[in-house]
Design an enzyme around this catalytic site. Structure first.
Site, short mmCIF file in Angstrom:
data_model
loop_
_atom_site.label_atom_id
_atom_site.label_comp_id
_atom_site.label_asym_id
_atom_site.label_seq_id
_atom_site.Cartn_x
_atom_site.Cartn_y
_atom_site.Cartn_z
N GLU A 279 34.13 42.05 41.59
CA GLU A 279 34.13 42.96 42.75
C GLU A 279 32.81 42.96 43.50
O GLU A 279 32.76 43.17 44.70
CB GLU A 279 34.46 44.40 42.29
CG GLU A 279 35.87 44.62 41.79
CD GLU A 279 36.04 44.39 40.30
OE1 GLU A 279 35.18 43.71 39.67
OE2 GLU A 279 37.04 44.90 39.75
N GLY B 244 40.77 44.09 38.83
CA GLY B 244 41.83 44.94 38.30
C GLY B 244 42.69 44.21 37.26
O GLY B 244 43.28 44.85 36.38
N ALA C 84 42.87 43.84 42.19
CA ALA C 84 43.53 44.68 43.19
C ALA C 84 43.73 43.85 44.45
O ALA C 84 43.03 42.85 44.66
CB ALA C 84 42.66 45.90 43.48
N GLU D 70 40.82 44.58 34.15
CA GLU D 70 40.90 46.01 33.79
C GLU D 70 42.28 46.36 33.23
O GLU D 70 42.39 47.15 32.30
CB GLU D 70 40.56 46.86 35.02
CG GLU D 70 39.07 46.77 35.37
CD GLU D 70 38.74 47.29 36.76
OE1 GLU D 70 39.47 46.96 37.72
OE2 GLU D 70 37.77 48.05 36.90
N1 CAA Z 1 43.95 40.14 46.54
C1 CAA Z 1 44.74 39.60 47.50
N2 CAA Z 1 45.07 38.30 47.54
C2 CAA Z 1 44.56 37.51 46.59
C3 CAA Z 1 43.73 37.99 45.55
C4 CAA Z 1 43.43 39.39 45.55
N3 CAA Z 1 42.67 39.96 44.61
N4 CAA Z 1 43.37 36.97 44.75
C5 CAA Z 1 43.98 35.87 45.24
N5 CAA Z 1 44.69 36.20 46.34
C6 CAA Z 1 45.50 35.31 47.18
C7 CAA Z 1 44.60 34.44 48.08
O1 CAA Z 1 44.23 35.16 49.23
C8 CAA Z 1 45.52 33.29 48.36
O2 CAA Z 1 46.43 33.68 49.35
P1 CAA Z 1 46.76 32.66 50.60
O3 CAA Z 1 47.36 31.45 49.92
O4 CAA Z 1 47.74 33.44 51.41
O5 CAA Z 1 45.48 32.38 51.25
C9 CAA Z 1 46.31 33.11 47.06
O6 CAA Z 1 46.19 34.37 46.38
C10 CAA Z 1 45.75 32.03 46.16
O7 CAA Z 1 44.37 32.28 45.98
P2 CAA Z 1 43.23 31.16 46.25
O8 CAA Z 1 43.68 30.20 47.31
O9 CAA Z 1 41.95 31.87 46.47
O10 CAA Z 1 43.25 30.41 44.84
P3 CAA Z 1 42.06 29.65 44.12
O11 CAA Z 1 42.68 28.99 42.92
O12 CAA Z 1 41.29 28.82 45.10
O13 CAA Z 1 41.04 30.81 43.64
C11 CAA Z 1 40.49 32.93 42.59
C12 CAA Z 1 41.46 31.72 42.66
C13 CAA Z 1 39.12 32.48 42.09
C14 CAA Z 1 41.11 33.92 41.62
C15 CAA Z 1 40.34 33.54 44.00
O14 CAA Z 1 41.64 33.76 44.55
C16 CAA Z 1 39.62 34.86 44.02
O15 CAA Z 1 38.40 34.90 43.94
N6 CAA Z 1 40.37 36.01 44.11
C17 CAA Z 1 39.79 37.33 44.24
C18 CAA Z 1 39.27 37.85 42.90
C19 CAA Z 1 38.64 39.20 43.08
O16 CAA Z 1 37.68 39.39 43.80
N7 CAA Z 1 39.20 40.22 42.40
C20 CAA Z 1 38.74 41.59 42.48
C21 CAA Z 1 39.56 42.37 43.48
S1 CAA Z 1 38.94 44.02 43.74
C22 CAA Z 1 39.43 44.92 42.39
O17 CAA Z 1 40.13 44.43 41.53
C23 CAA Z 1 38.98 46.37 42.33
C24 CAA Z 1 39.33 47.08 41.05
O18 CAA Z 1 38.46 47.41 40.28
C25 CAA Z 1 40.71 47.45 40.74
#
Ligand code: CAA
Length: 258
Positions: free
Chosen positions: A132, A109, A66, A112
């Site tokens: 998460e 998500g 998400a 999921e």
């Molecule tokens: N939401 C918003 N933006 C996101 C995102 C997310 N879930 N995941 C990645 N992005 C964005 C980053 O902010 C980044 O944007 P900027 O370039 O503007 O800074 C861009 O995508 C690229 O990401 P990274 O620079 O972080 O890329 P990376 O290769 O270094 O890392 C990753 C990749 C490990 C996937 C890392 O991006 C990450 O940990 N993302 C979040 C994963 C996460 O926590 N997901 C759960 C979300 S909550 C949820 O999903 C609730 C539910 O149950 C529905």
């Protein structure tokens, strides 16, 4: 309004493809993307020329979850009013089989959404996780339920409580996914699997999907009853006559969905 998905209604005969298309944000599932996805799926579900739908991201990410930026400042009442998972309920009601083609990250998500699909084809590079917990919350779109049913309590608990990712190999071993292929073939393999399903009677396929999913929501007796009713009901279809006659006449069946 910019579109966040790309829809190809006929990528193979009777096979549609939806690509999540927010590459810079690793296909983070914001509200607009999920609404577009729901609307496209509903449209394809009603299209007689479509029998199976493949959902993919790109090579780097199926979806990284998400949209954290969109959610970060919200209150509980905002979450309640927006009801962001209502779109997920609508996707759960899609009758045609959904195949997730996963390369790279399928997190939160994203994982999921892959699990909401009926089968998962993964590239060797795929990484699945429910991270998460690392941002102070927990899975909210089925992660604690579908993951546990797929891989069992031990691994699901570890993934949900530590946020650790698992590889495609581990996902295959634990029963989360159907198969692993080299990254340049994952989409092709998903289309191939979709085409194999699309050759069958679309009515039988829909009722079979519905019956398998019923196994998660019912006792064995209720599930068996549901299955039997669907089996009997298929004898009202032309496809049942065609399928059985083709077998007896030693020829390939031609299913029409009638
Ligand atoms: N939401 C918003 N933006 C996101 C995102 C997310 N879930 N995941 C990645 N992005 C964005 C980053 O902010 C980044 O944007 P900027 O370039 O503007 O800074 C861009 O995508 C690229 O990401 P990274 O620079 O972080 O890329 P990376 O290769 O270094 O890392 C990753 C990749 C490990 C996937 C890392 O991006 C990450 O940990 N993302 C979040 C994963 C996460 O926590 N997901 C759960 C979300 S909550 C949820 O999903 C609730 C539910 O149950 C529905």
């Amino acid at each position: 309004m910019t579109g966040f998905i790309i829809v190809q209604p006929q990528v193979r005969p009777f096979v549609a493809h939806i690509q999540l298309n927010r590459p810079k944000e690793l296909n983070a599932l914001n509200l607009q993307l999920m609404q577009e996805l729901r609307d496209a799926l509903r449209e394809l579900d009603a299209d007689e020329q479509v029998r199976v739908i493949v959902i993919s991201g790109n090579e780097k990410a199926f979806a990284a979850g998400a949209d954290i930026r969109q959610m970060a400042g919200l209150t509980a009442m905002d979450m309640y009013n927006i009801d962001q998972f209502a779109t997920w309920d609508a996707i759960k009601k899609i009758k045609k089989p959904l195949i997730a083609a996963v390369s790279g990250f399928a997190l939160g998500g994203g994982c999921e959404l892959a699990m909401l699909c009926d089968m998962i084809v993964a590239a060797e590079t795929a990484k699945f996780g429910q991270p998460e917990i690392k941002i102070g919350v927990m899975p909210g779109a089925g992660g604690t339920q579908r993951l546990t049913r797929a891989v069992g309590k031990a691994l699901a608990m570890e993934m949900v409580l530590t946020g650790k990712f698992i590889s495609a190999e581990e996902a295959l071993k634990s029963g989360l996914i159907n198969r692993i292929v080299p990254v340049d073939l994952y989409l092709e393999e998903a289309f191939r699997l979709a085409a194999e399903v699309a050759k069958q009677s679309p009515l039988a396929v829909k009722m079979a999907k519905e019956s398998v999913l019923r196994a998660f929501d019912s006792t064995l007796d209720e599930g068996l009853h549901f299955e039997r009713k669907n089996f009997y009901l298929l004898f009202a279809s032309d496809d049942q006559k065609e399928g059985m006659n083709a077998f007896i006449e030693k020829r390939e069946p031609v299913f029409t969905g009638k």
